[in-house]
Design an enzyme around this catalytic site. Structure first.
Site, PDB file in Angstrom:
ATOM      1  N   ASP A 339       0.826  -1.202   0.000  1.00  0.00           N
ATOM      2  CA  ASP A 339       0.000   0.000   0.000  1.00  0.00           C
ATOM      3  C   ASP A 339       0.866   1.260   0.000  1.00  0.00           C
ATOM      4  O   ASP A 339       1.943   1.291   0.590  1.00  0.00           O
ATOM      5  CB  ASP A 339      -0.877  -0.007   1.263  1.00  0.00           C
ATOM      6  CG  ASP A 339      -1.514   1.333   1.513  1.00  0.00           C
ATOM      7  OD1 ASP A 339      -2.381   1.716   0.705  1.00  0.00           O
ATOM      8  OD2 ASP A 339      -1.121   2.025   2.470  1.00  0.00           O
ATOM      9  N   GLU A 394       1.293  -0.390  -5.263  1.00  0.00           N
ATOM     10  CA  GLU A 394       0.253   0.606  -5.486  1.00  0.00           C
ATOM     11  C   GLU A 394       0.962   1.940  -5.726  1.00  0.00           C
ATOM     12  O   GLU A 394       1.305   2.640  -4.785  1.00  0.00           O
ATOM     13  CB  GLU A 394      -0.679   0.702  -4.274  1.00  0.00           C
ATOM     14  CG  GLU A 394      -1.867   1.608  -4.542  1.00  0.00           C
ATOM     15  CD  GLU A 394      -2.439   2.283  -3.303  1.00  0.00           C
ATOM     16  OE1 GLU A 394      -3.617   2.656  -3.344  1.00  0.00           O
ATOM     17  OE2 GLU A 394      -1.712   2.469  -2.308  1.00  0.00           O
TER      18      GLU A 394
END
Length: 680
Positions: A339, A394
């Site tokens: 993330d 990401e």
């Protein structure tokens, strides 16, 4: 010693990098320095990433418990808990020259731990100022909330007896060639107004995922987080699986069951930042601002209101790299979706910055080399220790070399998320009429990816499902989703258009957009509502924090058409393998006809986005001569179509160049329909 990087190695990957070769080599030198340091000081990745077997609470063969904690600022430390009636003087710890505290708690009798399983514990410390502070151990593997008493987590000593420990039965499935990812959140996976459980997910949701043809699950919000509505992005305990959904053993059963179904399981890992909580987080752990994090403003993320790791610290690297290994070893995860990689790689964290694609944006002063080197170490270590490991970044910036092996000058990820694709669809649905869609712009966004770097394409993820945005199904049909989704009602223009475009958008992204595909749970059947967790702003309601499987299971509702289409797409990909194939060759982007035609993995894809026109005997180019037949069409009745296009059929090529291809054939493509042909 790790081999130096040669300039030609970088240029072989991307010749456009020539002006930035010195910057690429510099960061690789920093990586080599760290890797060699880990080798010399710790014995290499294998030993260094086993920090969880040294730190935290570990049980020996005779039942003794060894507890170690890094807290250099503390002047005194003691292990306290239910086991010693919270006595701060009975179990004092000793500190070594590296600031690591240690204590061995002997067994009450041979093989019997003095600390009972699942009992509460803490570390109590005295600071140089004389202040006493109490914290949850940073490497703790189990924390629980008693909301009726306090929202603050309690640390628990998780040491179940052998008969209660989950024993893995299934082998990991082989790494999929074509990654079809189902992004899922255990807590919202029930139709009821509450938090779902690991057990329920195993029993009810895993079979759905398998039947839909997904071969990979990306589990969100597993690392323990204090605030449910943070979607798991404010992690408090990095080694603890969230107790909201059940016990560690039940999460192991979930993953093992998925493996038994041939499904790979990825963890959504949050190493980009940490929750700023003090009482049940790792912030201010030993009373200082700078133990795991940078001190001052550098250690704080303004938008996320959270703490930022000091990736240049030896002990922080041990903590984070061991964290990755822990989830693979202890829970049998097969890899990670990292993330917030953009926030990590740039000093500005991507805040208030647009990325034009100019290479100066990636290698200048704004690059956070410590964080980039951490990501290189993480990818290098996990791929070295676990060749099956899949890592996904990401990243919205488009950093070159992100998905190139570290040995070739890259950051080492296997895939990046194609974050521009869902943004494009939202903009089109929000701001443009169907007739104003530009086919060339759509194709460009779907195919605009770094050469030889793999991408995961998606039409929408959890980001688009959250309140503040709308899912594609909602953008398309929200005016009538509560009134006209039953087969007993008229097939109105809004619903007809919505179902048709929902299917077309998904297949176009699936087949043209990348080397992997991702879907967020529920979006495959056009989930009728957005996602919103219980919070003050909505009266702590669970109404939107659940998945309404009832609407897709209802044989009278049209959601099942979209679900069947999703299943057909995945199973067709499984048969022909377009995600693992070379990128598509696009032969037609017709702005007047609104037609897109391309070939991939030996298949011929044709999409007619025109809002009113159907085309009979439409001539399309194809490279390989022969006889073709239709293997998939969105016009089938079972997908909510009109059955105007027939499966099978015979389509013969004519050896004449058309749209840059050596042959052509003629097809019938009705309005808002897509077809896929394969050679006999």
């Amino acid at each position: 010693m790790t081999e130096p990087l040669k300039p030609q190695t970088v240029l072989d990957v991307d010749p456009w990098l020539e002006p930035n070769v010195p910057a690429v080599i510099h960061r690789h030198d920093l990586f080599r320095k760290w890797k060699d340091n880990i080798q010399q000081a710790e014995g290499g990745y294998d030993a260094f990433t086993k920090g969880y077997l040294k730190f935290g609470l570990n049980v020996g063969q005779n039942g003794e418990v060894v507890y170690r904690e890094w807290a250099p600022n503390a002047k005194e430390a003691a292990l306290i808990g239910d086991f010693n009636e919270w006595n701060r003087n009975s179990h004092l710890m000793k500190k070594n020259e590296y600031g690591i505290w240690e204590i061995t708690v002997p067994p009450t009798s041979p093989g019997v731990c003095a600390i009972p399983h699942d009992s509460k514990i803490k570390i109590s410390m005295v600071l140089p100022s004389g202040e006493r502070i109490e914290r949850l151990p940073t490497w703790i593997t189990r924390v629980t909330q008693e909301l009726a008493v306090s929202p603050v987590y309690d640390a628990r000593f998780w040491n179940p007896p052998p008969e209660q420990r989950y024993k893995f039965k299934n082998q990991r499935p082989p790494q999929p060639k074509s990654v079809r990812i189902y992004e899922a959140h255990v807590g919202i996976s029930t139709t009821e107004y509450r938090v779902g459980t690991y057990k329920e997910f195993t029993t009810n949701t895993l079979p759905r995922i398998r039947d839909l043809g997904y071969n990979t699950i990306q589990l969100m919000a597993i690392m323990e987080h204090a605030y449910y509505a943070s979607f798991g992005y404010q992690v408090t305990s990095f080694f603890a699986a969230s107790s909201r959904y059940g016990s560690p053993e039940e999460l192991k059963e979930l993953i093992d069951t998925a493996h038994g179904m041939g499904i790979t399981v990825l963890l959504d890992i949050v190493h980009s930042h940490a929750c700023k909580n003090v009482l049940d987080g790792i912030n201010l752990f030993d009373g200082t601002d700078h133990l795991y994090f940078h001190e001052g403003g550098k250690g704080r993320h303004d938008l996320w209101d959270s703490r930022l790791f000091n990736y240049g610290s030896h002990e922080v690297l041990r903590f984070l790299l061991s964290n990755l290994r822990f989830w693979i070893e202890e829970y049998q995860f097969d890899g990670f979706r990292f993330d917030g990689v953009t926030s990590m790689m740039y000093i500005h964290h991507g805040i208030g910055t647009g990325f034009s694609g100019g290479y100066h944006e990636y290698f200048g002063d704004s690059a956070d080399l410590e964080a980039i080197v951490y990501l290189m170490l993480a990818n290098d270590a996990m791929h070295s220790l676990y060749p099956f490991c899949i890592t996904i970044a990401e990243d919205v910036s488009g950093m070159p070399l992100l998905c190139v092996p570290v040995s070739k000058g890259g950051v080492g990820f296997d895939y990046r998320l194609s974050m521009a694709i869902p943004d494009m669809w939202i903009k089109l649905l929000k701001h443009k009429s169907d007739d104003d869609w530009e086919m060339s712009n759509i194709v460009h966004t779907l195919t605009n990816r770094r050469y030889r770097e793999k991408s995961i394409a998606y039409a929408e993820s959890h980001d688009q499902a959250l309140v503040g945005d709308k899912t594609l199904a909602f953008w398309l049909m929200d005016k009538e989703m509560y009134t006209n989704m039953s087969d007993l009602t008229e097939y109105t223009p809004i619903i007809s258009r919505g179902i048709a475009l929902h299917k077309m958008i998904r297949l176009l992204v699936h087949s043209l957009g990348g080397e992997g595909y991702l879907n967020f749970e529920g979006n495959e059947f056009g989930h009728p509502e957005w996602l919103d967790f219980p919070r003050e702003g909505n009266g702590n309601s669970f109404h939107y924090a659940r998945r309404q499987w009832n609407v897709v299971d209802d044989k009278l509702l049209r959601y099942r058409y979209l679900n069947e289409w999703d299943k057909a797409m995945n199973h067709t990909e499984e048969k022909y393998g377009w995600l693992a194939a070379e990128p598509a060759y696009v032969s037609l982007k017709h702005e007047v006809d609104k037609v897109i035609v391309f070939e991939r993995a030996g298949l011929l894809f044709a999409f007619n986005f025109h809002s009113t026109k159907s085309f009979t005997d439409y001539r399309v180019g194809v490279e390989e001569p022969g006889e073709y037949h239709i293997v998939l069409t969105s016009d089938e009745k079972r997908f909510g179509g009109f059955d105007n296009v027939h499966l099978g059929g015979q389509y013969f090529t004519t050896p004449l160049e058309w749209n840059g291809r050596k042959n052509w054939l003629q097809v019938y493509i009705p309005t808002r329909t897509c077809i896929v042909l394969a050679k006999n």
